[in-house]
Design an enzyme around this catalytic site. Sequence first.
Site, short mmCIF file in Angstrom:
data_model
loop_
_atom_site.label_atom_id
_atom_site.label_comp_id
_atom_site.label_asym_id
_atom_site.label_seq_id
_atom_site.Cartn_x
_atom_site.Cartn_y
_atom_site.Cartn_z
N GLU A 99 0.87 -1.18 0.00
CA GLU A 99 0.00 0.00 0.00
C GLU A 99 0.90 1.22 0.00
O GLU A 99 1.94 1.24 0.68
CB GLU A 99 -0.90 0.01 1.24
CG GLU A 99 -1.74 1.27 1.40
CD GLU A 99 -2.58 1.25 2.67
OE1 GLU A 99 -3.05 0.16 3.06
OE2 GLU A 99 -2.76 2.31 3.29
N GLU A 147 -2.45 11.25 4.06
CA GLU A 147 -3.45 10.89 5.07
C GLU A 147 -3.48 11.99 6.12
O GLU A 147 -2.47 12.63 6.41
CB GLU A 147 -3.12 9.55 5.74
CG GLU A 147 -3.37 8.34 4.87
CD GLU A 147 -3.19 7.05 5.66
OE1 GLU A 147 -4.20 6.41 6.02
OE2 GLU A 147 -2.02 6.69 5.91
#
Length: 267
Positions: free
Chosen positions: A144, A149
Amino acid sequence: MNLFFLTLLTFACSKGATESSEYTFASTPSWADEFDYEGLPDETKWGYDIGSVDGWGNNELQYYTEKRLENVRVGGGVLTVTAIREDYEGAAYTSARLVSRGKADFRYGRFEAKAKVPSGVGTWPAVWMLPTNWEYGGWPASGEIDILEHVGYDPDVVHISVHTEAYNHTIGTQKTAKKRIEDATTGFHLYRVDWTPTYIRGYVDDVQIFDFTNEGTGFRTWPFDNEFYWLINIAVGGNWGGQQGVDETSFPARMEVDYVRVYNLIN
């Protein structure tokens, strides 16, 4: 200067030049969405992950809808993803999760997103990448890449990370970096990842904050030799986003994206 030392010097200079310019990227995007149109996101570029799927593996609270303008809309030159407090299909919140899977999949390149994240405890917006075919198995074995974020209980702190079988947060070994930006929730900033066969580097406003090197020890540390696709979403609550609860008054919560762009790795 004798021939040996001349040769050695020439080799050293050439080696240094090669290392410093080992990878270059195209100057114009090979794929992009500038969000310069109106309505739903371009169907030739974006699909949707739909539903709640047992909290998406993170005990999240939202239901991801499909082609619902209340949750995802393009207009005014930006993509807006909106998380809403509402009862919907058994969930307490709705949101959207755009994916380029099957429409735009990539191996290596420079990946940019110019975005403004929402404020509010319980919000968890992200711009990230997952493997198209999960060649090495389920998460986190196939990898990933998190380009951006942000969790609302820690405002204006943005994160860039990768996850692999050997390096992930469930075993306390995650490779990540964070940076405080005073106006991440009120202004647009450029988030970028350069992905090559030997490293993944992350940047905020063109300042490098993250560096992850291919150790050459196999897929458990480096599964990043297969195609990945874009994801853009706002999660609500969850194992990370909900660590300090969810403030219902923070909703609707909106993430705006000015553009996403991909530049090919040239060499």
